[in-house]
Design a protein around this motif. Structure first.
Motif, mmCIF file in Angstrom:
data_model
loop_
_atom_site.group_PDB
_atom_site.id
_atom_site.type_symbol
_atom_site.label_atom_id
_atom_site.label_comp_id
_atom_site.label_asym_id
_atom_site.label_seq_id
_atom_site.Cartn_x
_atom_site.Cartn_y
_atom_site.Cartn_z
ATOM 1 N N SER A 1 1.407 6.226 -5.677
ATOM 2 C CA SER A 1 2.371 7.171 -5.111
ATOM 3 C C SER A 1 2.958 8.089 -6.174
ATOM 4 O O SER A 1 3.202 9.277 -5.926
ATOM 5 N N ALA A 2 3.186 7.551 -7.382
ATOM 6 C CA ALA A 2 3.853 8.316 -8.439
ATOM 7 C C ALA A 2 2.920 9.269 -9.172
ATOM 8 O O ALA A 2 3.385 10.241 -9.771
ATOM 9 N N SER B 1 -1.773 12.178 -4.952
ATOM 10 C CA SER B 1 -1.409 12.623 -3.604
ATOM 11 C C SER B 1 -1.402 11.482 -2.606
ATOM 12 O O SER B 1 -1.103 11.687 -1.435
ATOM 13 N N GLY B 2 -1.753 10.277 -3.028
ATOM 14 C CA GLY B 2 -1.819 9.146 -2.109
ATOM 15 C C GLY B 2 -0.442 8.684 -1.681
ATOM 16 O O GLY B 2 0.521 8.761 -2.426
ATOM 17 N N THR B 3 -0.339 8.177 -0.441
ATOM 18 C CA THR B 3 0.934 7.655 0.061
ATOM 19 C C THR B 3 0.722 6.269 0.648
ATOM 20 O O THR B 3 0.864 6.060 1.849
ATOM 21 N N PRO B 4 0.356 5.289 -0.186
ATOM 22 C CA PRO B 4 0.116 3.936 0.345
ATOM 23 C C PRO B 4 1.407 3.256 0.742
ATOM 24 O O PRO B 4 2.512 3.651 0.357
ATOM 25 N N GLU B 5 1.269 2.196 1.540
ATOM 26 C CA GLU B 5 2.412 1.389 1.948
ATOM 27 C C GLU B 5 2.942 0.642 0.735
ATOM 28 O O GLU B 5 2.198 0.016 -0.003
ATOM 29 N N VAL B 6 4.253 0.727 0.500
ATOM 30 C CA VAL B 6 4.855 0.100 -0.675
ATOM 31 C C VAL B 6 6.005 -0.793 -0.229
ATOM 32 O O VAL B 6 6.983 -0.334 0.338
ATOM 33 N N ASN B 7 5.896 -2.105 -0.473
ATOM 34 C CA ASN B 7 7.024 -3.007 -0.244
ATOM 35 C C ASN B 7 6.803 -4.276 -1.049
ATOM 36 O O ASN B 7 5.942 -4.315 -1.921
ATOM 37 N N VAL C 1 5.062 7.509 -16.939
ATOM 38 C CA VAL C 1 4.240 7.863 -15.770
ATOM 39 C C VAL C 1 3.301 9.018 -16.119
ATOM 40 O O VAL C 1 2.099 8.974 -15.803
ATOM 41 N N ALA C 2 3.835 10.043 -16.796
ATOM 42 C CA ALA C 2 2.983 11.172 -17.209
ATOM 43 C C ALA C 2 1.941 10.717 -18.217
ATOM 44 O O ALA C 2 0.784 11.159 -18.180
#
Length: 205
Positions: free
Chosen positions: A45-46, A49-55, A182-183
């Motif tokens: 996610s960070a 472009s992916g938006t996986p489920e995060v919990n 992250v970068a």
């Protein structure tokens, strides 16, 4: 008998390939691998472009998910794959989700980003020592893959009983929560996937 076994292997491989997400053939793949609940989805996610489920539950990634880094058609564009967690157990006891993760590394032209949460906060089945043992298993299985070790949740201290020398040399400390490295992680992954065999070369500079 050997022919029958070969046919079954071919069928299983075809079924595995059908479950893979659609991969761009001209962009390499960085595959995030690790035990359940270690922060792989947060990294996707960070950095893409992916938006996986995060919990905070194990095996929240139930299939392979792709994010992308870079503009479409750019020579430095690559794909980032989030995978189900791999547990510490013999190969013949792994479930289908774990098999899917290992198949992605084996079947795709890929680099491996092995993600570890060594804070001791991701559950007993993903205890830090077990993560280090799984790392050794997978590293031995894919010795020729470009490889990067990442310690996620680096804003938290190492688990009790774990020393700095237990962390594999060259491991990159990352905290998505704080934005730490992250970068730098994205830059490392871009450099690493450039060494993946079969990558489409960019234009001469």
């Amino acid at each position: 008998e050997a022919e029958a076994e070969g046919l079954m292997l071919l069928i299983e491989t075809a079924q595995t390939l059908r479950r893979l997400p659609r991969v761009e053939t001209d962009a390499p793949v960085a595959v995030l691998v690790g035990m359940p609940n270690v922060g792989k989805s947060s990294i996707v996610s960070a950095t893409s472009s992916g938006t996986p489920e995060v919990n905070d539950y194990p095996f929240t990634t139930r299939g392979l998910k792709l994010g992308h880094v870079g503009q479409h058609g750019a020579p430095d564009r690559y794909q980032l794959m989030d995978t189900p967690g791999v547990l510490h157990r013999p190969e013949d006891e792994r479930n289908a989700m774990e098999g899917l993760t290992l198949a992605a590394v084996q079947l795709l032209p890929s680099a491996v980003v092995f993600v570890m949460d060594l804070s001791g906060t991701c559950g007993e089945q993903s205890a830090p020592r077990l993560q280090l043992m799984v790392r050794e298993q997978i590293r031995a299985a894919f010795p020729r893959r470009p490889w990067l070790d990442v310690r996620s949740k680096a804003d938290l201290p190492l688990a009790e009983g774990l020393a700095a020398e237990d962390v594999p040399p060259g491991t990159l400390d990352v905290s998505v929560h704080e934005g730490r490295n992250v970068a730098e992680l994205a830059a490392h992954m871009a450099q690493m996937v450039s060494r993946v065999p079969g990558r489409k070369p960019g234009p001469p500079s």
